[in-house]
Write a protein that holds these residues in place. Structure first.
Motif, PDB file in Angstrom:
ATOM      1  N   UNK A 125      44.158  46.272  40.691  1.00 11.87           N
ATOM      2  CA  UNK A 125      43.667  45.014  41.223  1.00 11.87           C
ATOM      3  C   UNK A 125      42.583  45.232  42.272  1.00 11.87           C
ATOM      4  N   UNK A 126      41.437  44.588  42.074  1.00  8.45           N
ATOM      5  CA  UNK A 126      40.391  44.577  43.094  1.00  8.45           C
ATOM      6  C   UNK A 126      40.716  43.530  44.149  1.00  8.45           C
ATOM      7  N   UNK A 127      41.397  42.471  43.738  1.00  9.15           N
ATOM      8  CA  UNK A 127      41.708  41.354  44.615  1.00  9.15           C
ATOM      9  C   UNK A 127      43.221  41.173  44.695  1.00  9.15           C
ATOM     10  N   UNK A 159      33.986  30.040  40.697  1.00  7.09           N
ATOM     11  CA  UNK A 159      34.826  31.141  41.162  1.00  7.09           C
ATOM     12  C   UNK A 159      36.317  30.815  41.026  1.00  7.09           C
ATOM     13  N   UNK A 160      36.669  29.572  41.231  1.00  5.90           N
ATOM     14  CA  UNK A 160      38.059  29.139  41.072  1.00  5.90           C
ATOM     15  C   UNK A 160      38.524  29.338  39.635  1.00  5.90           C
ATOM     16  N   UNK A 161      37.703  28.967  38.672  1.00  2.80           N
ATOM     17  CA  UNK A 161      38.081  29.112  37.266  1.00  2.80           C
ATOM     18  C   UNK A 161      38.297  30.573  36.902  1.00  2.80           C
ATOM     19  N   UNK A 207      37.404  40.425  34.048  1.00  2.00           N
ATOM     20  CA  UNK A 207      37.364  39.205  34.854  1.00  2.00           C
ATOM     21  C   UNK A 207      37.324  39.519  36.343  1.00  2.00           C
ATOM     22  N   UNK A 208      38.001  40.572  36.774  1.00  3.66           N
ATOM     23  CA  UNK A 208      37.910  40.947  38.191  1.00  3.66           C
ATOM     24  C   UNK A 208      36.493  41.404  38.529  1.00  3.66           C
ATOM     25  N   UNK A 209      35.877  42.161  37.637  1.00  9.12           N
ATOM     26  CA  UNK A 209      34.494  42.579  37.876  1.00  9.12           C
ATOM     27  C   UNK A 209      33.577  41.367  37.888  1.00  9.12           C
ATOM     28  N   UNK A 210      33.830  40.423  37.015  1.00 13.35           N
ATOM     29  CA  UNK A 210      33.046  39.190  36.974  1.00 13.35           C
ATOM     30  C   UNK A 210      33.154  38.454  38.315  1.00 13.35           C
ATOM     31  N   UNK A 211      34.366  38.301  38.832  1.00 16.02           N
ATOM     32  CA  UNK A 211      34.551  37.631  40.121  1.00 16.02           C
ATOM     33  C   UNK A 211      33.859  38.405  41.232  1.00 16.02           C
ATOM     34  N   UNK A 212      33.974  39.702  41.210  1.00 15.05           N
ATOM     35  CA  UNK A 212      33.306  40.549  42.195  1.00 15.05           C
ATOM     36  C   UNK A 212      31.789  40.321  42.146  1.00 15.05           C
ATOM     37  N   UNK A 213      31.242  40.275  40.939  1.00 18.31           N
ATOM     38  CA  UNK A 213      29.810  40.032  40.763  1.00 18.31           C
ATOM     39  C   UNK A 213      29.411  38.643  41.261  1.00 18.31           C
ATOM     40  N   UNK A 214      30.230  37.639  40.957  1.00 19.34           N
ATOM     41  CA  UNK A 214      29.952  36.271  41.402  1.00 19.34           C
ATOM     42  C   UNK A 214      29.882  36.208  42.921  1.00 19.34           C
TER      43      UNK A 214
END
Length: 108
Positions: free
Chosen positions: A5-7, A27-29, A77-84
């Protein structure tokens, strides 16, 4: 088998709260999908460990396959959130949405 987990759950909750306050809910989605994938992964681990599955090698393979696919999707998806968060220039220490994109949701 475990997820990397990154988050943390707390960090996802903070991101959810920030994104829910403002009109940008993207980001919520993404965060909600991460939480959902974590639940699916945990469910598959429980299935693999169950006594009924232990008697059926095919079922173990099914649950391992689902767990592996879930793990891959979770990483994406964690990488996506990190990028966002980087693209939107979130304050990483406080996990706050930057003022420049904050627009409170108007409630009529």
């Amino acid at each position: 088998m475990n997820l990397d987990n990154k988050f943390s759950a707390l960090q996802l909750s903070i991101i959810n709260d920030q994104a829910a306050l403002y009109t940008c809910a993207c980001p919520l989605q993404v965060s909600l999908q991460i939480a959902s994938l974590r639940k699916l992964f945990d469910y598959q681990k429980e299935c693999i460990a169950s006594e009924t599955t232990a008697d059926n090698p095919a079922q173990i393979q099914v649950h391992r396959r689902i767990a592996e696919a879930t793990k891959q999707a979770h990483q994406i998806m964690e990488q996506c959130l990190d990028d966002i968060l980087d693209l939107e220039s979130w304050d990483r220490a406080k996990l706050e949405m930057p003022k420049g994109i904050r627009k409170r949701i108007e409630i009529n």
